[in-house]
Design a protein around this motif. Structure first.
Motif, PDB file in Angstrom:
ATOM      1  N   ARG A   1       0.849  -1.199   0.000  1.00  0.00           N
ATOM      2  CA  ARG A   1       0.000   0.000   0.000  1.00  0.00           C
ATOM      3  C   ARG A   1       0.874   1.234   0.000  1.00  0.00           C
ATOM      4  O   ARG A   1       2.013   1.238   0.488  1.00  0.00           O
ATOM      5  CB  ARG A   1      -0.999  -0.032   1.137  1.00  0.00           C
TER       6      ARG A   1
ATOM      7  N   ALA B   1       0.393   5.060   1.378  1.00  0.00           N
ATOM      8  CA  ALA B   1      -0.560   5.653   2.321  1.00  0.00           C
ATOM      9  C   ALA B   1      -0.245   7.105   2.657  1.00  0.00           C
ATOM     10  O   ALA B   1       0.124   7.423   3.775  1.00  0.00           O
ATOM     11  CB  ALA B   1      -0.578   4.813   3.598  1.00  0.00           C
ATOM     12  N   PRO B   2      -0.377   8.000   1.682  1.00  0.00           N
ATOM     13  CA  PRO B   2      -0.061   9.396   1.971  1.00  0.00           C
ATOM     14  C   PRO B   2      -1.141  10.080   2.806  1.00  0.00           C
ATOM     15  O   PRO B   2      -2.295   9.652   2.797  1.00  0.00           O
ATOM     16  CB  PRO B   2      -0.024  10.030   0.577  1.00  0.00           C
ATOM     17  N   SER B   3      -0.743  11.084   3.556  1.00  0.00           N
ATOM     18  CA  SER B   3      -1.713  11.964   4.206  1.00  0.00           C
ATOM     19  C   SER B   3      -2.062  13.041   3.179  1.00  0.00           C
ATOM     20  O   SER B   3      -1.189  13.485   2.433  1.00  0.00           O
ATOM     21  CB  SER B   3      -1.098  12.610   5.446  1.00  0.00           C
TER      22      SER B   3
ATOM     23  N   ARG C   1      -4.092   4.208  -0.176  1.00  0.00           N
ATOM     24  CA  ARG C   1      -4.835   4.500   1.049  1.00  0.00           C
ATOM     25  C   ARG C   1      -4.604   5.959   1.397  1.00  0.00           C
ATOM     26  O   ARG C   1      -3.471   6.427   1.314  1.00  0.00           O
ATOM     27  CB  ARG C   1      -4.291   3.599   2.150  1.00  0.00           C
TER      28      ARG C   1
ATOM     29  N   ASP D   1      -4.517   8.545   4.270  1.00  0.00           N
ATOM     30  CA  ASP D   1      -4.467   8.610   5.733  1.00  0.00           C
ATOM     31  C   ASP D   1      -5.022   9.949   6.208  1.00  0.00           C
ATOM     32  O   ASP D   1      -4.266  10.879   6.536  1.00  0.00           O
ATOM     33  CB  ASP D   1      -3.018   8.429   6.224  1.00  0.00           C
TER      34      ASP D   1
ATOM     35  N   TYR E   1      -3.730   7.669  14.053  1.00  0.00           N
ATOM     36  CA  TYR E   1      -3.024   7.078  12.909  1.00  0.00           C
ATOM     37  C   TYR E   1      -2.510   5.692  13.257  1.00  0.00           C
ATOM     38  O   TYR E   1      -2.604   4.753  12.464  1.00  0.00           O
ATOM     39  CB  TYR E   1      -1.870   7.990  12.460  1.00  0.00           C
TER      40      TYR E   1
ATOM     41  N   SER F   1      -3.763   2.755  10.914  1.00  0.00           N
ATOM     42  CA  SER F   1      -2.790   2.187   9.992  1.00  0.00           C
ATOM     43  C   SER F   1      -2.683   0.676  10.191  1.00  0.00           C
ATOM     44  O   SER F   1      -2.691  -0.101   9.225  1.00  0.00           O
ATOM     45  CB  SER F   1      -1.432   2.862  10.210  1.00  0.00           C
TER      46      SER F   1
ATOM     47  N   ARG G   1       7.998   1.807   3.519  1.00  0.00           N
ATOM     48  CA  ARG G   1       7.817   3.220   3.864  1.00  0.00           C
ATOM     49  C   ARG G   1       9.132   3.805   4.322  1.00  0.00           C
ATOM     50  O   ARG G   1      10.121   3.088   4.548  1.00  0.00           O
ATOM     51  CB  ARG G   1       6.748   3.362   4.948  1.00  0.00           C
TER      52      ARG G   1
ATOM     53  N   HIS H   1       9.403   6.392   9.811  1.00  0.00           N
ATOM     54  CA  HIS H   1       8.373   5.627  10.517  1.00  0.00           C
ATOM     55  C   HIS H   1       8.938   4.479  11.350  1.00  0.00           C
ATOM     56  O   HIS H   1       8.176   3.732  11.963  1.00  0.00           O
ATOM     57  CB  HIS H   1       7.347   5.076   9.522  1.00  0.00           C
TER      58      HIS H   1
END
Ligand code: GLU
Length: 359
Positions: free
Chosen positions: A15, A17-19, A49, A51, A128, A132, A146, A150
């Motif tokens: 995936r 998964a950007p904000s 996705r 976020d 989050y 997540s 990622r 993180h």
């Protein structure tokens, strides 16, 4: 000793998964490219996705900007966008499960945590960390790829996954993309986002190639503007005439004059100068050159092929013509693309009109 046959493993699902905070940071684009490549190599699927659990950080149009950047870069996704803001019930259910088995606890203010990490806020919304993890489990993600920023989330997320009754997928952290000065890449550096690069006229193919070259960096890497520029030049050279002209908002016959441009912005500027040159008035010394040019041009084809355009310039040079004056007459500028490309770009009528007007 029973090895698991390769084809009994679940299909790869990754995936991105950007904000939704606006145009993709180049470091996030690197993550997106890495996930796409991983999915392709393993005939897997990439889930997009969004976020967006943190309403305070969301930017209007932020999601659209991301979708646009991904499309521009040619990064396909197979599923989604899956929006976390639409999946609150799943997260609450997971938190309830964790509470029921005693793996989470509720604080006096109503918030819920696993160990020291808050998973539900006092207002009942998921953080989050919880969202997540639940999504990675629910969406059947097999590998999380990622940025290493993180890494501190790994252990808390592993604990949350177990608390809600699952196991975190395999997690791969890649090095971050830093500014050329070794500091966190930010607006201040310029070209920090995909949108910045687009506006600077770096072709999408060059940005994609640059990110593909970085592959999955084990350590942090510094943005190399010279390399990016080199790839931009290569990408422009590889563009077919029609595409280059379209990218420069110019008619196709101008393409050859745009070949030396280092960015698409430069190509647009060159095109604009050829299409609407500053007016010039040349002295009598220029007259013989302009007259000879007019004769040659009047006698040649329309449109003009490369060989004929080059022949006209060669002939003028051979008779000692003032090529600077011709360039001024045709483009209003002393410098610019190779003269024959300008001669070829302008139709016969326009070239004759400009030489007459300059006299
Ligand atoms: N939304 C997070 C970010 O934009 C990604 C979180 C993750 O990949 O687990 O950094």
């Amino acid at each position: 000793m029973s090895a698991v046959p390769a084809d009994s493993r679940p299909p790869v699902r990754v995936r991105f998964a950007p904000s939704p905070t606006g145009s993709l940071h180049l470091g996030n684009a690197l993550t997106a490219v890495a996930n796409r490549r991983f999915a392709d190599r393993h005939s897997g699927a990439l889930v997009l996705r969004i976020d967006d659990t943190d309403a305070a950080r969301a930017v209007t149009g932020g999601e659209d900007a991301i979708l646009r950047d991904l499309s521009w870069l040619g990064i396909r996704w197979d599923e989604g966008p899956v929006r976390q803001s639409e999946r609150g019930e799943l997260y609450e259910a997971a938190a309830r499960r964790a509470l029921e088995v005693g793996a989470a606890r509720r604080d006096a203010d109503g918030s819920v945590r696993v160990g020291p990490v808050t998973i539900l806020r006092a207002d009942g919304t998921a953080t989050y960390q919880l969202a997540s993890v639940v999504d990675d489990l629910e969406l059947g993600i097999t590998h999380v790829i990622r940025g290493s920023d993180h890494r501190p989330n790994l252990e808390p997320q592993r604990a949350i996954a177990r608390a809600v009754g699952g196991e975190l997928p395999e997690v791969i952290h890649h090095g971050l993309l830093l500014g050329a000065d070794g500091k966190k890449l930010s607006k201040r550096h310029g070209h920090a986002s995909v949108g910045d690069l687009r506006e600077e006229g770096i072709p999408a193919a060059a940005v994609r190639a640059y990110l593909e070259e970085l592959d999955l960096p084990a350590h942090d890497v510094r943005l190399d503007p010279a390399r990016l520029q080199r790839l931009a030049i290569d990408a422009i050279a590889a563009l077919p005439d029609a595409e280059l002209a379209a990218a420069a908002e110019a008619p196709p016959q101008l393409a050859r004059a745009l070949r030396g441009a280092r960015t698409l912005v430069e190509a647009r500027e060159i095109a604009a100068r050829i299409l609407s040159p500053a007016p010039v008035a040349l002295g009598d010394d220029a007259a013989p050159t302009l007259e000879r040019f007019a004769e040659l041009r009047a006698g040649a084809g329309d449109p003009l092929d490369e060989a004929s355009a080059r022949a006209i310039v060669r002939e003028l040079k051979a008779v000692g013509g003032d090529l600077r004056a011709l360039r001024l007459a045709l483009t209003g500028a002393e410098r610019g693309p190779e003269l024959w490309t300008v001669v070829a770009a302008l139709g016969r009528e326009e070239a004759l009109r400009r030489t007459a007007a300059a006299r």
